[in-house]
Design a protein around this motif. Structure first.
Motif, PDB file in Angstrom:
ATOM      1  N   GLU A   1      10.845  12.578  -2.992  1.00 34.75           N
ATOM      2  CA  GLU A   1      11.210  11.374  -2.926  1.00 34.75           C
ATOM      3  C   GLU A   1      11.265  10.749  -1.374  1.00 34.75           C
ATOM      4  OE1 GLU A   1      13.693  11.747  -7.172  1.00 34.75           O
ATOM      5  OE2 GLU A   1      14.557  11.554  -5.330  1.00 34.75           O
ATOM      6  N   ALA A   2      12.080  11.703  -0.566  1.00 32.30           N
ATOM      7  CA  ALA A   2      12.121  11.430   0.836  1.00 32.30           C
ATOM      8  C   ALA A   2      10.809  11.026   1.515  1.00 32.30           C
ATOM      9  CB  ALA A   2      12.786  12.282   1.648  1.00 32.30           C
ATOM     10  N   GLY A   3       9.770  11.943   1.167  1.00 25.00           N
ATOM     11  CA  GLY A   3       8.566  11.635   1.795  1.00 25.00           C
ATOM     12  C   GLY A   3       7.501  10.413   1.239  1.00 25.00           C
ATOM     13  N   THR A   4       8.186  10.236  -0.010  1.00 20.76           N
ATOM     14  CA  THR A   4       7.573   8.752  -0.478  1.00 20.76           C
ATOM     15  C   THR A   4       8.279   7.766   0.293  1.00 20.76           C
ATOM     16  OG1 THR A   4       7.221   9.558  -2.821  1.00 20.76           O
ATOM     17  CG2 THR A   4       7.332   7.260  -2.483  1.00 20.76           C
ATOM     18  N   PHE A   5       9.448   7.587   0.475  1.00 21.19           N
ATOM     19  CA  PHE A   5      10.193   6.575   1.166  1.00 21.19           C
ATOM     20  C   PHE A   5       9.455   6.605   2.792  1.00 21.19           C
ATOM     21  CE2 PHE A   5      13.546   7.074  -1.770  1.00 21.19           C
ATOM     22  CZ  PHE A   5      13.611   5.700  -2.509  1.00 21.19           C
ATOM     23  N   ALA A   6       9.236   7.458   3.151  1.00 17.06           N
ATOM     24  CA  ALA A   6       9.040   7.790   4.547  1.00 17.06           C
ATOM     25  C   ALA A   6       7.436   7.280   4.945  1.00 17.06           C
ATOM     26  CB  ALA A   6       9.020   9.102   5.215  1.00 17.06           C
ATOM     27  N   LEU A   7       6.655   7.601   3.740  1.00 20.59           N
ATOM     28  CA  LEU A   7       5.233   7.242   3.809  1.00 20.59           C
ATOM     29  C   LEU A   7       4.967   5.604   3.533  1.00 20.59           C
ATOM     30  CD1 LEU A   7       2.254   7.907   4.372  1.00 20.59           C
ATOM     31  CD2 LEU A   7       2.296   8.703   1.761  1.00 20.59           C
ATOM     32  N   SER A   8       6.002   5.300   2.657  1.00 21.51           N
ATOM     33  CA  SER A   8       5.894   3.909   2.172  1.00 21.51           C
ATOM     34  C   SER A   8       6.166   2.888   3.617  1.00 21.51           C
ATOM     35  CB  SER A   8       6.977   3.493   1.204  1.00 21.51           C
ATOM     36  OG  SER A   8       6.642   4.222  -0.010  1.00 21.51           O
ATOM     37  N   SER A   9       7.451   3.368   4.182  1.00 22.00           N
ATOM     38  CA  SER A   9       7.712   2.589   5.456  1.00 22.00           C
ATOM     39  C   SER A   9       6.797   2.941   6.527  1.00 22.00           C
ATOM     40  CB  SER A   9       9.274   3.251   5.846  1.00 22.00           C
ATOM     41  OG  SER A   9       9.558   2.445   7.046  1.00 22.00           O
ATOM     42  N   LEU A  10       6.000   3.938   6.669  1.00 19.56           N
ATOM     43  CA  LEU A  10       5.020   4.197   7.926  1.00 19.56           C
ATOM     44  C   LEU A  10       3.834   3.137   7.475  1.00 19.56           C
ATOM     45  CD1 LEU A  10       4.216   5.733  10.380  1.00 19.56           C
ATOM     46  CD2 LEU A  10       3.425   7.666   8.834  1.00 19.56           C
ATOM     47  N   ALA A  11       3.416   3.174   6.209  1.00 19.30           N
ATOM     48  CA  ALA A  11       2.485   2.526   6.059  1.00 19.30           C
ATOM     49  C   ALA A  11       2.340   0.968   6.399  1.00 19.30           C
ATOM     50  CB  ALA A  11       2.096   2.440   4.560  1.00 19.30           C
ATOM     51  N   VAL A  12       3.553   0.326   6.278  1.00 17.18           N
ATOM     52  CA  VAL A  12       3.955  -0.948   6.985  1.00 17.18           C
ATOM     53  C   VAL A  12       4.029  -1.328   8.209  1.00 17.18           C
ATOM     54  CG1 VAL A  12       5.308  -3.062   6.422  1.00 17.18           C
ATOM     55  CG2 VAL A  12       4.762  -1.714   4.577  1.00 17.18           C
ATOM     56  N   SER A  13       4.905  -0.298   8.758  1.00 17.66           N
ATOM     57  CA  SER A  13       5.082  -0.217  10.192  1.00 17.66           C
ATOM     58  C   SER A  13       4.008   0.093  11.220  1.00 17.66           C
ATOM     59  CB  SER A  13       6.529   0.853  10.749  1.00 17.66           C
ATOM     60  OG  SER A  13       5.877   2.069  10.436  1.00 17.66           O
ATOM     61  N   ALA A  14       3.042   0.937  10.555  1.00 16.08           N
ATOM     62  CA  ALA A  14       1.874   1.150  11.312  1.00 16.08           C
ATOM     63  C   ALA A  14       0.839   0.132  11.554  1.00 16.08           C
ATOM     64  CB  ALA A  14       1.176   2.455  10.634  1.00 16.08           C
ATOM     65  N   ALA A  15       0.817  -0.610  10.043  1.00 14.93           N
ATOM     66  CA  ALA A  15      -0.105  -1.723   9.999  1.00 14.93           C
ATOM     67  C   ALA A  15       0.255  -2.674  11.085  1.00 14.93           C
ATOM     68  CB  ALA A  15      -0.058  -2.125   8.687  1.00 14.93           C
ATOM     69  N   VAL A  16       1.783  -3.092  10.916  1.00 18.67           N
ATOM     70  CA  VAL A  16       2.266  -4.247  11.798  1.00 18.67           C
ATOM     71  C   VAL A  16       1.819  -3.773  13.280  1.00 18.67           C
ATOM     72  CG1 VAL A  16       4.427  -5.178  12.758  1.00 18.67           C
ATOM     73  CG2 VAL A  16       3.989  -4.680  10.205  1.00 18.67           C
ATOM     74  N   ALA A  17       2.292  -2.616  13.782  1.00 21.49           N
ATOM     75  CA  ALA A  17       2.026  -2.271  15.315  1.00 21.49           C
ATOM     76  C   ALA A  17       0.532  -2.284  15.605  1.00 21.49           C
ATOM     77  CB  ALA A  17       2.810  -1.052  15.502  1.00 21.49           C
ATOM     78  N   GLY A  18      -0.150  -1.666  14.490  1.00 24.78           N
ATOM     79  CA  GLY A  18      -1.609  -1.470  14.947  1.00 24.78           C
ATOM     80  C   GLY A  18      -2.391  -2.776  15.097  1.00 24.78           C
ATOM     81  N   LEU A  19      -2.177  -3.775  14.174  1.00 23.94           N
ATOM     82  CA  LEU A  19      -2.864  -5.188  14.306  1.00 23.94           C
ATOM     83  C   LEU A  19      -2.274  -5.985  15.439  1.00 23.94           C
ATOM     84  CD1 LEU A  19      -4.837  -6.849  12.817  1.00 23.94           C
ATOM     85  CD2 LEU A  19      -3.240  -7.721  11.801  1.00 23.94           C
TER      86      LEU A  19
END
Length: 327
Positions: free
Chosen positions: A202-220
């Motif tokens: 569950e912790a990994g799911t929360f982390a991956l979910s947050s990273l998917a958004v934050s990485a997309a924001v910072a990347g673009l």
């Protein structure tokens, strides 16, 4: 200039409000089963009448056939179907999984119950994978989607505005997402008790979910500038959240909203969290791949954006010297 800005505010604010109302209200107002996976178990001769009745709801159900109740239960636990009607000598039995979607479980009880009343039979309902007693309506799980999205947007924006570049930015994004995962699991699992699966999954799911958004924001943002923050925020907030199907199910949303929602981080996050929390990871591959692609492409864009800027800064002085020597 001030007149143009005034006009922009007067025009854009109502447009954004109308768009937000459409994105959130339209799918909710058009909630109905559309090819909802549903099992029918029992001998073919015995289930024929049940299937005929279910198919009267044109386009509502995608019927899956199973030999017996055990096979139907296994399909529900594997997240192949949301429920199943088992035809027995004692009468029909409805298997549901409120952990997959309390709304769908209730919908199936109403649909099958009405058919049973019309035929003079009584349906016994069995919740094969029940939602936790602390969150029987799945409200807490649904509420987790928006905070994770906001956390990702904030993390990506902070990395951008603080001027972090390259691998420093990647490290900040990964570490912050990991901390989000640990804190979210501590709150949702350990404190509230609304999740009942493996704590670290569950912790990994929360982390991956947050990273998917934050990485997309910072990347673009690294590629196109601060405007990239707004683009991703619009995509995951105005479309990703209402299209996620977290409160109901993707198959209850209008086409192609349900499908689009599963391609975006909020929808994939909700699906993955249900899988790891209540179904021992069944049907988790698709959401994991979706979130991983978002995270990988975003982090790659962060590194690429930094490399392009470094290259531009490195070639500009050389070009100026060359022009000076020619002059």
């Amino acid at each position: 200039m001030s007149t143009r800005r005034t006009i922009a505010v007067v025009v854009l604010v109502p447009l954004l409000a109308a768009l937000a109302l459409w994105a959130f209200a339209w799918p909710a107002a058009r909630t109905a089963p559309r090819d909802l996976p549903l099992g029918v178990a029992g001998p073919a001769a015995a289930t024929a009448q049940t299937e005929k009745q279910l198919r009267q709801h044109e386009g509502a159900f995608e019927i899956h056939h199973y030999a017996d109740e055990a096979a139907a239960r296994a399909a529900i636990e594997d997240r192949t179907v949301y429920g199943a009607v088992v035809v027995t000598a004692q009468g029909p039995e409805l298997l549901t999984a409120s952990a997959a979607s309390p709304v769908v479980a209730q919908l199936l009880q109403q649909a099958v119950g009405r058919q049973a009343v019309a035929s003079g039979a009584e349906v016994r309902t069995v919740d094969v994978v029940p939602a936790p007693a602390s969150d029987p309506r799945g409200a807490a799980l649904n509420s987790s989607v928006l905070p994770l999205t906001l956390a990702g947007i904030i993390a990506g924006a902070m990395v951008t505005f603080l001027g972090l570049r390259g691998f420093r930015a990647v490290t900040a994004l990964v570490v912050s997402a990991g901390l989000v995962g640990v804190l979210a699991a501590a709150l949702a699992h350990s404190w509230l008790g609304v999740l009942t699966g493996n704590w670290w999954a569950e912790a990994g799911t929360f982390a991956l979910s947050s990273l998917a958004v934050s990485a997309a924001v910072a990347g673009l943002a690294a590629l196109v500038g601060p405007a990239g923050i707004g683009v991703v925020a619009f995509l995951v907030m105005f479309l990703g959240n209402p299209f996620s199907g977290a409160a109901t199910a993707p198959q209850l949303l209008p086409d192609p909203v349900g499908t689009i929602g599963q391609w975006l981080p909020p929808g994939a996050s909700a699906a993955l969290l249900r899988s790891v929390s209540f179904f021992d990871g069944a049907a988790a591959v698709g959401p994991v791949l979706t979130l991983t692609w978002w995270a990988a492409l975003g982090l790659g864009a962060v590194i690429l954006g930094n490399a392009l800027k470094a290259r531009a800064k490195g070639t500009t002085p050389a070009t100026q010297r060359e022009l000076t020597s020619v002059g």
